[in-house]
Write a protein that holds these residues in place. Structure first.
Motif, mmCIF file in Angstrom:
data_model
loop_
_atom_site.group_PDB
_atom_site.id
_atom_site.type_symbol
_atom_site.label_atom_id
_atom_site.label_comp_id
_atom_site.label_asym_id
_atom_site.label_seq_id
_atom_site.Cartn_x
_atom_site.Cartn_y
_atom_site.Cartn_z
ATOM 1 N N LYS A 205 0.855 -1.167 0.000
ATOM 2 C CA LYS A 205 0.000 0.000 0.000
ATOM 3 C C LYS A 205 0.911 1.243 0.000
ATOM 4 O O LYS A 205 2.000 1.219 0.579
ATOM 5 N N THR A 206 0.472 2.304 -0.651
ATOM 6 C CA THR A 206 1.226 3.553 -0.573
ATOM 7 C C THR A 206 0.888 4.222 0.760
ATOM 8 O O THR A 206 -0.269 4.536 0.996
ATOM 9 N N GLY A 207 1.889 4.399 1.589
ATOM 10 C CA GLY A 207 1.636 5.045 2.876
ATOM 11 C C GLY A 207 1.330 4.030 3.958
ATOM 12 O O GLY A 207 1.805 2.898 3.932
ATOM 13 N N ILE A 208 0.529 4.470 4.936
ATOM 14 C CA ILE A 208 0.281 3.651 6.124
ATOM 15 C C ILE A 208 -0.473 2.377 5.750
ATOM 16 O O ILE A 208 -1.554 2.442 5.183
ATOM 17 N N TRP A 209 0.085 1.222 6.063
ATOM 18 C CA TRP A 209 -0.648 -0.039 5.923
ATOM 19 C C TRP A 209 -1.120 -0.425 7.325
ATOM 20 O O TRP A 209 -0.517 -0.032 8.322
ATOM 21 N N ASP A 210 -2.151 -1.197 7.382
ATOM 22 C CA ASP A 210 -2.726 -1.554 8.680
ATOM 23 C C ASP A 210 -2.987 -0.249 9.466
ATOM 24 O O ASP A 210 -3.592 0.671 8.928
ATOM 25 N N LYS A 211 -2.548 -0.168 10.711
ATOM 26 C CA LYS A 211 -2.739 1.070 11.481
ATOM 27 C C LYS A 211 -1.409 1.813 11.592
ATOM 28 O O LYS A 211 -0.356 1.192 11.561
ATOM 29 N N ASN A 212 -1.515 3.136 11.753
ATOM 30 C CA ASN A 212 -0.252 3.857 11.931
ATOM 31 C C ASN A 212 0.369 3.474 13.277
ATOM 32 O O ASN A 212 -0.313 2.987 14.180
ATOM 33 N N ASP A 213 1.703 3.685 13.386
ATOM 34 C CA ASP A 213 2.381 3.400 14.655
ATOM 35 C C ASP A 213 2.218 4.556 15.634
ATOM 36 O O ASP A 213 2.110 4.353 16.826
ATOM 37 N N PHE A 214 2.220 5.770 15.094
ATOM 38 C CA PHE A 214 1.979 6.950 15.939
ATOM 39 C C PHE A 214 1.761 8.160 15.041
ATOM 40 O O PHE A 214 2.047 8.110 13.838
ATOM 41 N N ILE A 215 1.218 9.215 15.640
ATOM 42 C CA ILE A 215 1.019 10.472 14.914
ATOM 43 C C ILE A 215 1.775 11.545 15.668
ATOM 44 O O ILE A 215 1.814 11.550 16.900
ATOM 45 N N GLY B 182 4.940 17.265 13.115
ATOM 46 C CA GLY B 182 6.322 17.452 12.704
ATOM 47 C C GLY B 182 7.073 16.140 12.599
ATOM 48 O O GLY B 182 6.479 15.061 12.560
ATOM 49 N N PHE B 183 8.408 16.254 12.561
ATOM 50 C CA PHE B 183 9.246 15.114 12.185
ATOM 51 C C PHE B 183 10.011 14.513 13.350
ATOM 52 O O PHE B 183 10.303 15.199 14.324
ATOM 53 N N VAL B 184 10.315 13.245 13.203
ATOM 54 C CA VAL B 184 11.109 12.520 14.201
ATOM 55 C C VAL B 184 12.413 12.100 13.538
ATOM 56 O O VAL B 184 12.517 12.135 12.310
ATOM 57 N N ASP B 185 13.383 11.730 14.343
ATOM 58 C CA ASP B 185 14.601 11.202 13.735
ATOM 59 C C ASP B 185 14.334 9.777 13.231
ATOM 60 O O ASP B 185 13.780 8.947 13.945
ATOM 61 N N HIS B 186 14.761 9.534 12.000
ATOM 62 C CA HIS B 186 14.474 8.241 11.347
ATOM 63 C C HIS B 186 15.081 7.069 12.122
ATOM 64 O O HIS B 186 14.405 6.085 12.418
ATOM 65 N N TRP C 167 7.544 5.183 6.794
ATOM 66 C CA TRP C 167 6.504 5.955 6.095
ATOM 67 C C TRP C 167 6.117 7.182 6.907
ATOM 68 O O TRP C 167 5.979 7.102 8.125
ATOM 69 N N HIS C 168 5.898 8.308 6.166
ATOM 70 C CA HIS C 168 5.331 9.516 6.763
ATOM 71 C C HIS C 168 4.155 9.913 5.864
ATOM 72 O O HIS C 168 4.348 10.040 4.655
ATOM 73 N N THR C 169 2.991 10.132 6.426
ATOM 74 C CA THR C 169 1.891 10.590 5.571
ATOM 75 C C THR C 169 1.177 11.780 6.212
ATOM 76 O O THR C 169 1.089 11.895 7.435
ATOM 77 N N ASN D 182 0.231 17.427 11.127
ATOM 78 C CA ASN D 182 0.066 16.124 11.738
ATOM 79 C C ASN D 182 0.593 15.075 10.772
ATOM 80 O O ASN D 182 0.057 14.939 9.677
ATOM 81 N N TRP D 183 1.616 14.358 11.155
ATOM 82 C CA TRP D 183 2.148 13.290 10.290
ATOM 83 C C TRP D 183 1.874 11.945 10.949
ATOM 84 O O TRP D 183 2.118 11.773 12.142
ATOM 85 N N ALA D 184 1.373 11.020 10.160
ATOM 86 C CA ALA D 184 1.172 9.651 10.652
ATOM 87 C C ALA D 184 2.377 8.827 10.224
ATOM 88 O O ALA D 184 2.876 8.976 9.099
ATOM 89 N N TYR D 185 2.857 7.984 11.118
ATOM 90 C CA TYR D 185 4.088 7.227 10.880
ATOM 91 C C TYR D 185 3.828 5.723 10.867
ATOM 92 O O TYR D 185 2.979 5.223 11.627
ATOM 93 N N LYS D 186 4.592 5.018 10.035
ATOM 94 C CA LYS D 186 4.571 3.552 10.049
ATOM 95 C C LYS D 186 5.996 3.052 9.818
ATOM 96 O O LYS D 186 6.655 3.445 8.851
ATOM 97 N N ILE D 187 6.442 2.211 10.733
ATOM 98 C CA ILE D 187 7.810 1.677 10.640
ATOM 99 C C ILE D 187 7.793 0.415 9.789
ATOM 100 O O ILE D 187 7.067 -0.532 10.091
ATOM 101 N N GLY D 188 8.582 0.413 8.726
ATOM 102 C CA GLY D 188 8.738 -0.799 7.913
ATOM 103 C C GLY D 188 7.620 -1.010 6.923
ATOM 104 O O GLY D 188 6.662 -0.241 6.839
#
Ligand code: NAG
Ligand code: NAG
Ligand code: NAG
Ligand code: NAG
Ligand code: NAG
Ligand code: NAG
Ligand code: NAG
Length: 846
Positions: A450-460, A463-467, A479-481, A586-592
């Motif tokens: 999927k482009t972007g968040i698959w399943d549920k996001n890990d956190f919102i 702004g940005f976090v360190d990768h 992923w950042h969306t 607001n950015w939604a994040y997904k790891i991997g």
């Protein structure tokens, strides 16, 4: 540690049998010692040729052959780092299987009768992910790497102890009768110590005493550690170490890293170090009192999986080393160095026990002469002029010394070797393609991420976090969306809108409303980048999905563990009414990736429901996993997989991680040279090839990873490629070349005996040899006279014997190997008296 040498021991052995056991026990107790001249092993000073082969950069099935090739090349010793993050996968959880089976590797070395130098580190740099330190250690509260920091020191000490204890249990240390003669703690710390202030010094001294307290009975070394304490030997890492001095006259001169080439970086051209210059550096080192020289690396191998350091270091760690990535000896480099090692060994006793006299033979020419009590005399004659060849007179004889070369005279008379006169043939290898070959019609399956968040996001987050802080390197991908609205009334004005991204690195793929709109990455060793991508907004809600990636974590430098990665700013600009700063959205994040989550690359996931069978796989489609049944390439040549038709991603065979692939092209304005002038000081930007071509097109797939049938290749493609054009290629030697002149040494190093040799001036010879099972099938070029050029582009000079081709064909055609002597008799009458003749041959093997 520096006990007096027990030189008389061998003489006593036959005489005093009852004492024998006691003496052996005593020698074993004292282990390896040293004095200011060399290591002392079994009571004898030794000159040692050591060769780095890093066990996890090949597979166990390759180890015996690699070690045998090193031994044939003149190695006395194998050196390896120990790769901490490969072994301690979580605090106190260890892995010593497969490529990380250190004991098995050490046994291979022992069985070959070679010594082992164990560079434990456990920080190693080594172009290895995070310099070898486990990423989890960075997240132990309060941990700071490589300084006077309790959490770091305590983990470093327990890992070092773990390794030392493993080696002791196997009785591998020389003090136990084993083959480990040297161990290293830390790595090149002296170059960064200052950056850590007073704590740096304290840490270095702590590391040294922690190591000494391990009681291995063999000496410890610290490379590039200018302030190494009394019982630790400081050693040199460089392209040249002849001028190196240890920090105490009681320590021998050891060269832990002579770099016979250099590593590659995705997006850059490929470095090569000429064999003439490598040989020159080694000869100079022994000429100037060196006693242990190690090639870093002798076999570089492959950074499988995600083990490569970075950013952007290639999956290949070929390094232009004497044995290539695939395990084939690289000629002429490997053989030229083998001949050098033989020549140096002929000098061993006088070098180690003789007295030195240094003479000037000219402004840039010097002789170092060693004479010993038994009448032995050896001389090294050097011409360090980076441009001009010359002839010197030494002990009333004349010696032809090319620019930037050393001649070795094991009897102070006969030059048996000159570093610039390469007698060995050149072996040309090609990657010969095969099809993936499977005949099954339903052989492809795909899974689309999927482009972007698959399943549920890990956190919102606003702004940005360190990768790296977020993924903790469990994956390359984050992923950042986010989304934003565009008024219905907004004039979509000729597409002048831009998506601007700032990132600390390493790479990003940007998607707008599910379309890949662009990719960006850092360049060279610079991981950060800034990019502006033209975009087409739609009225209403617009969705942005950014896939941020790491491409190998930093592996060296002061405070390298804090460098970080990831997005820092994102804007939409070029709009009629100003710009939109999305950075604090607001950015939604997904790891991997979803496919990683399901382990689609694992062999037992072959029937995972998510795979959907396809008769033809889609092309040019981003974020796609491909699975295909493949056949084993025929024969037993090493195999590389050609990924030129693909974009960027990861690949696996039967669950084994081949590594990151990225046929990123190097800029064509990069400095590449058609041929390389070996003369003068080398640096990695000097002799480069492959400008305008992919830095790495083929990726090594070890033979032992294939099953006889039923092989599965899995590829995750990020950007889009044509998977039907992926092929396996066999690495095959197709051609041999040789270029030998009359004034090259003509002594057979195997049989030469300085005690009986007279001035025996034999005629120089060309020896050609195809790989086993192949014959010289045609002679493409032969000229006896004054030809010039390099293999595949030799040219006749003004002097050319017309019978050249027929003489060579007669001697060489349709056999595996041949020898052609450079005598005028063989070629007919001397057509150009006074010209020093050269014989150049190019021939095909098949
Ligand atoms: C080397 O020089 C020293 C001091 O001049 C002398 O005592 C020794 O005998 C010499 N050794 C040899 C091998 O010539
Ligand atoms: C090499 O020789 C040329 C011609 O004699 C001279 O001009 C040049 O300076 C020499 N190069 C060096 C490095 O000595
Ligand atoms: C400009 O127009 C866009 C699209 O309607 C809107 O999202 C944005 O907030 C506007 N920017 C400013 C500075 O008014
Ligand atoms: C986005 O805009 C802000 C404010 O104008 C600016 O400081 C920042 O550099 C911009 N970022 C990018 C990626 O262009
Ligand atoms: C990368 O850097 C090199 C050398 O500085 C430069 O020539 C090249 O154009 C750069 N490439 C990119 C994609 O920025
Ligand atoms: C990562 O997180 C640590 C806290 O665990 C913080 O000290 C550090 O600054 C962060 N690194 C970056 C690059 O943001
Ligand atoms: C190579 O030559 C040998 C002897 O001339 C012959 O027996 C052998 O069959 C040839 N091999 C190949 C691969 O042509």
């Amino acid at each position: 540690m520096a006990a007096a040498p027990v030189r008389f021991l061998p003489l006593l052995l036959p005489l005093l049998l009852p004492l024998l056991l006691l003496l052996v026990a005593a020698a074993a107790d004292s282990g390896v010692t040293y004095d200011g001249r060399s290591l002392i092993i079994s009571g004898r000073r030794r000159l040692l040729i050591s060769t780095s082969i890093h066990y996890p950069r090949s597979v166990p099935a390759m180890w015996p052959k690699l070690v045998a090739e090193a031994k044939d090349g003149g190695a006395d010793c194998i050196e390896t780092y120990v790769f901490w993050n490969g072994h301690e996968t979580a605090p106190g959880e260890y892995y010593f299987e497969d490529r990380f089976d250190l004991v098995r590797f050490a046994k291979v070395v022992k069985d070959a009768g070679l010594y082992l130098m164990l560079r434990i580190g456990p920080f190693v740099a080594a172009e290895w992910n995070f310099g070898g330190v486990p990423v989890w250690l960075h997240y132990i509260p309060g941990a700071v790497f490589r300084t006077n920091n309790e959490p770091f020191k305590s983990h470093m000490k327990s890992f070092t102890t773990k390794i030392v204890d493993m080696m002791k249990r196997e009785r591998f240390f020389a003090s136990q009768g084993g083959h480990i003669i040297l161990a290293q703690i830390e790595n090149e710390y002296g170059d960064t110590e200052q950056a850590y202030g007073a704590d740096g010094k304290a840490y270095a001294m702590w590391a040294a005493s922690m190591a000494l307290a391990q009681n291995t009975g063999v000496p410890w070394i610290m490379c590039q550690q200018y302030d190494a304490p009394e019982h630790v030997i400081n050693t040199c890492n460089s392209f040249y170490c002849d001028q190196f001095k240890t920090n105490s006259p009681t320590k021998p001169k050891i060269w832990t890293e002579n770099w016979p080439g250099w590593f590659q970086t995705f997006g850059e051209s490929n470095p090569h170090r000429p064999p003439e210059d490598v040989a020159f550096s080694v000869a100079r080192f022994f000429q100037k009192g060196g006693s242990v020289q190690n090639y870093y690396v002798y076999h570089g191998g492959t950074n499988f999986g995600r083990t490569t350091g970075g950013p952007f270091i290639t999956t290949s760690y070929d390094y232009d080393a004497p044995i290539d990535e695939y395990g084939l000896t690289r000629l002429p480099k490997w053989a030229h160095l083998r001949d050098l090692h033989k020549s140096i060994k002929l000098c061993e006793h006088s070098l180690l026990y003789g007295n030195l006299t240094s003479l000037s033979l000219g402004t840039k020419q010097e002789a170092d002469v060693y004479t010993d009590h038994s009448g032995g005399c050896v001389a090294f004659l050097a011409n360090i002029d980076p441009e001009n060849d010359t002839v010197v007179t030494f002990r009333s004889r004349q010696y032809d010394l090319p620019a930037w070369s050393v001649s070795i005279l094991p009897d102070c008379k006969n030059a048996v070797f000159n570093t610039a006169k390469v007698q060995s043939q050149t072996l040309m290898v090609d990657m010969v393609p095969e099809t993936l070959q499977s005949t099954k019609p339903d052989r492809w399956s795909i899974f689309r991420e999927k482009t972007g968040i698959w399943d549920k996001n890990d956190f919102i987050r606003n702004g940005f976090v360190d990768h790296i802080n977020t993924t903790k390197d469990s994956t390359d991908y984050l992923w950042h969306t986010t989304s934003f609205n565009v008024d219905r009334s907004y004039p979509t004005n000729g597409n002048r809108e831009l998506l601007s991204i700032d990132s600390k690195g390493h790479a990003v793929h940007a998607f707008l409303n599910n379309e890949l709109i662009g990719s960006a990455y850092g360049n060279g060793s610079k991981s950060s980048f800034n990019v502006h991508m033209p975009i087409k907004l739609k009225p209403g809600k617009n969705e942005i999905a950014l896939l941020s990636m790491t491409v190998g974590l930093q592996n060296a430098g002061p405070h390298y563990e804090w460098v970080g990665a990831g997005l820092t700013s994102v804007n939409i600009s070029g709009m009629k009414n100003g710009s939109i700063d999305l950075s604090s959205n607001n950015w939604a994040y997904k790891i991997g990736l979803e496919g990683e989550h399901y382990g689609l690359f694992k062999p037992d996931q072959g029937n995972n429901q998510r795979w959907s069978p396809q008769s033809e796989p889609p092309k040019g489609q981003p974020l796609t996993w491909y699975k295909v049944n493949v056949d084993v390439p025929q024969g037993d040549d090493p195999v590389g997989i050609d990924m030129q038709s693909m974009g960027k991603g990861l690949a696996w065979l039967n669950g084994n991680a081949i590594g990151r692939y990225w046929p990123r092209t190097s800029s064509s304005d990069d400095r590449c040279t058609p041929s390389c002038n070996y003369r003068g000081p080398f640096n990695p930007s000097k002799c480069r090839t492959g400008c305008g071509k992919p830095t790495q097109r083929w990726y090594h797939v070890p033979r032992s990873w294939f099953h006889p049938s039923g092989n599965t290749l899995v590829v995750f493609e990020e950007q889009g490629g044509d998977p039907t054009k992926i092929t396996f290629s066999r690495r095959v030697a197709t051609k041999v070349c040789s270029f030998v002149s009359e004034n090259y040494p003509s002594i057979d190093l195997e049989s030469w005996d300085k005690s009986i040799s007279d001035d025996g001036k034999d005629t120089a010879k060309v020896q050609l040899s195809c790989p086993k099972g192949k014959n010289i099938s045609s002679v493409k070029f032969a000229s006896f006279g004054d030809p010039s050029g390099t293999c595949r582009s030799y040219q006749q000079g003004r002097c050319h014997h017309p019978s050249s081709l027929s003489v060579v064909e007669k001697a060489c055609l349709n056999i595996n190997s041949c020898t052609v002597s450079l005598s005028d008799e063989g070629f007919g009458k001397d057509l150009c008296p006074g010209v020093a003749k050269t014989l150049a041959i190019e021939a095909d093997c098949s």
